[in-house]
Design an enzyme around this catalytic site. Structure first.
Site, PDB file in Angstrom:
ATOM      1  N   VAL A  54       0.883  -1.149  -0.182  1.00 33.50           N
ATOM      2  CA  VAL A  54      -0.005   0.054   0.009  1.00 33.50           C
ATOM      3  C   VAL A  54       0.880   1.449  -0.193  1.00 33.50           C
ATOM      4  CG1 VAL A  54      -1.632   1.313   1.303  1.00 33.50           C
ATOM      5  CG2 VAL A  54      -1.862  -1.167   0.941  1.00 33.50           C
ATOM      6  N   ALA A  99       4.771   3.913   3.072  1.00 32.39           N
ATOM      7  CA  ALA A  99       4.021   2.766   2.380  1.00 32.39           C
ATOM      8  C   ALA A  99       4.404   1.636   3.340  1.00 32.39           C
ATOM      9  CB  ALA A  99       4.990   2.471   1.190  1.00 32.39           C
ATOM     10  N   LYS A 100       3.682   0.597   3.019  1.00 30.25           N
ATOM     11  CA  LYS A 100       3.854  -0.605   3.849  1.00 30.25           C
ATOM     12  C   LYS A 100       3.599  -1.916   3.138  1.00 30.25           C
ATOM     13  CE  LYS A 100       5.286  -1.282   8.328  1.00 30.25           C
ATOM     14  NZ  LYS A 100       5.802  -0.545   9.081  1.00 30.25           N
ATOM     15  N   GLY A 101       3.951  -3.064   3.385  1.00 26.59           N
ATOM     16  CA  GLY A 101       3.395  -4.221   2.836  1.00 26.59           C
ATOM     17  C   GLY A 101       4.000  -5.353   3.229  1.00 26.59           C
TER      18      GLY A 101
END
Ligand code: NAD
Length: 415
Positions: A54, A99-101
């Site tokens: 994301v 962001a992160k994922g």
């Protein structure tokens, strides 16, 4: 968790008088991606995983945030944590967005070969959406320097030599000095600044810490080195306390040997859960989210809580602590030392130049002190707590950067 982040964001947005449309723009991720990762494992079985990324906001620079490998990983988690990264990078004023994922796999049940294969497939699927000027992943839960090395290697196969595509890499593969202890060091600096504001020093205080992994153990060591007494530490195995102060070097050696603080001979054992309400001047949650809750917030004895973990305090507990006069240094400030040194790693990779450890620590200190004082100034200006102040500072920076790219006047939309 997504709702907690939104709650804190909205608290600050109310103070700034942001309109609904500006809130929506700032809260909604710019891009959300899921990828199918179907692989044949070492046993010849077909396995299926989902990869997430994301990308929340890039108004202030390329997006930055960790990759988490955990069966519970999903879009909601990635989304909440991506937003937190946008606010965190803005609070410390480094030129990144958030962001992160991650992947919904369990590395503990996978061979290294299978894990490397899944990681490489994830990179192959994402290669056109990440990159040194787009989105730069980093380690998070169950990912480490080794995984970051695989990411750099796989990405470089497609795009050419690209160490700056990912941070938290091994030192021998363009990682940075000081990254390992950076979050703990940032926690120590935040505490030092808070104590200075109160006219106190490290030698005046006792500290209780939940979590003795990367963040908790480094924070404990640095805080003890400055003269504070670490009177209790808890981890997933239990707790250990010593009113005269635990010997952190000996405890670290014990944890490396046995895997946890339980049965450490230099203190008395206790059930780890009571760490949150331990009698100490300072409480540092450095393990899990949602550990200070409506149920235990009334019993917290510390006057100062430093959120080394991400999201350790629920909004209901936050309100109770504030009502009781407890000062909370919020996660988006207190644990930002890690992403700050990640920024230094990215900078070194782009410069093709290695900084000495002294320079890293010196620059980190400058960034954290400036961030702490910036948040404290906003708190005084708006007469709000430090968390709301940190969000106000971040929302202003992100909102104004986004609007400065347009013909619109930032002053009309952001207070
Ligand atoms: P880690 O895996 O190295 O350590 C986690 C610690 O938490 C371990 O000591 C473990 O025993 C303890 N723990 C696990 N379950 C527990 C339980 N039920 N009760 C008490 N303790 C428990 O992780 P870390 O890198 O130290 O990260 C800790 C926290 O800090 C996480 O919330 C993470 O998101 C956050 N954080 C880490 C960094 C970083 O640079 N590592 C940066 C920002 C935020």
């Amino acid at each position: 968790m997504l709702s907690d982040t939104h709650f804190y964001f909205n608290q600050a947005a109310d103070v700034l008088g942001l309109s609904d449309i500006v809130r929506k723009i700032l809260l909604t991720p710019q891009r959300t991606m899921t990828v199918e990762l179907a692989v044949e494992n070492c046993e010849g079985e077909l396995k299926y995983y989902t990869g997430y990324r994301v990308q929340h906001n890039d108004a202030r620079g390329p997006m930055k945030g960790g990759l988490r490998f955990h069966p519970s990983m999903d879009e909601d988690h990635a989304s909440a944590l991506a937003g937190l990264m946008t606010w965190k990078t803005a609070v410390v004023d480094i030129p990144f967005g958030g962001a992160k994922g991650g992947i919904d796999c369990n590395p503990r049940e996978m061979s290294d070969k299978d894990l490397a294969q899944v990681t490489r497939l994830f990179v192959a699927e994402m290669k056109d959406f990440i990159g040194p000027t787009i989105d730069i992943p980093a380690p998070d839960m169950n990912t480490n320097a080794r995984v970051m090395g695989w990411i750099m290697d796989e990405y470089s196969k497609f795009k050419g030599f690209s160490p700056a595509v990912v941070t938290g890499k091994p030192l021998e593969l363009f990682g940075s000095e000081g990254r390992e202890e950076a979050t703990g060091r940032g926690v120590m600096i935040s505490l030092r600044e808070a104590l200075t504001e109160q006219g106190k020093s490290f030698s005046d205080i006792t500290v209780a810490i939940q979590g003795f992994g990367n963040v908790g153990s480094n924070a404990a060591r640095l805080i003890a080195d400055h003269g504070a007494k670490i009177v209790a530490v808890a981890d997933h195995t239990g707790g250990v306390s010593n009113e005269d102060g635990l010997d952190i070097a000996a405890l670290t050696a014990w944890v490396i040997e046995t895997g946890g603080v339980k049965d450490f001979a230099g203190g008395s054992g206790f059930s780890g859960d009571s760490i949150i309400t331990w009698k100490a001047d300072v409480l540092i949650p450095a393990a899990l989210q949602d550990v200070i809750t409506e149920e235990n917030a009334h019993e917290v004895k510390a006057g100062l809580v430093i959120e080394a973990a991400n999201a350790p305090t629920t909004p209901a507990a936050d309100a109770i602590l504030l009502e009781r006069g407890v000062i909370i240094i919020p996660d988006i400030l207190a644990n930002a030392g890690g992403v700050t040194v990640s920024y230094f790693e990215w900078t070194q990779n782009i410069q093709q130049f290695r900084w000495e450890l002294d320079r890293i620590n010196d620059e980190l200190n400058k960034v954290m002190v400036k961030a702490y004082r910036g948040v404290s100034d906003v708190a005084a200006e708006f007469q709000v707590d430090l968390r709301t102040a940190a969000f106000i500072l971040a929302i202003r920076r992100v909102g104004k950067a986004g609007l400065a790219r347009t013909h619109l006047d930032p002053a009309t939309f952001i207070g």
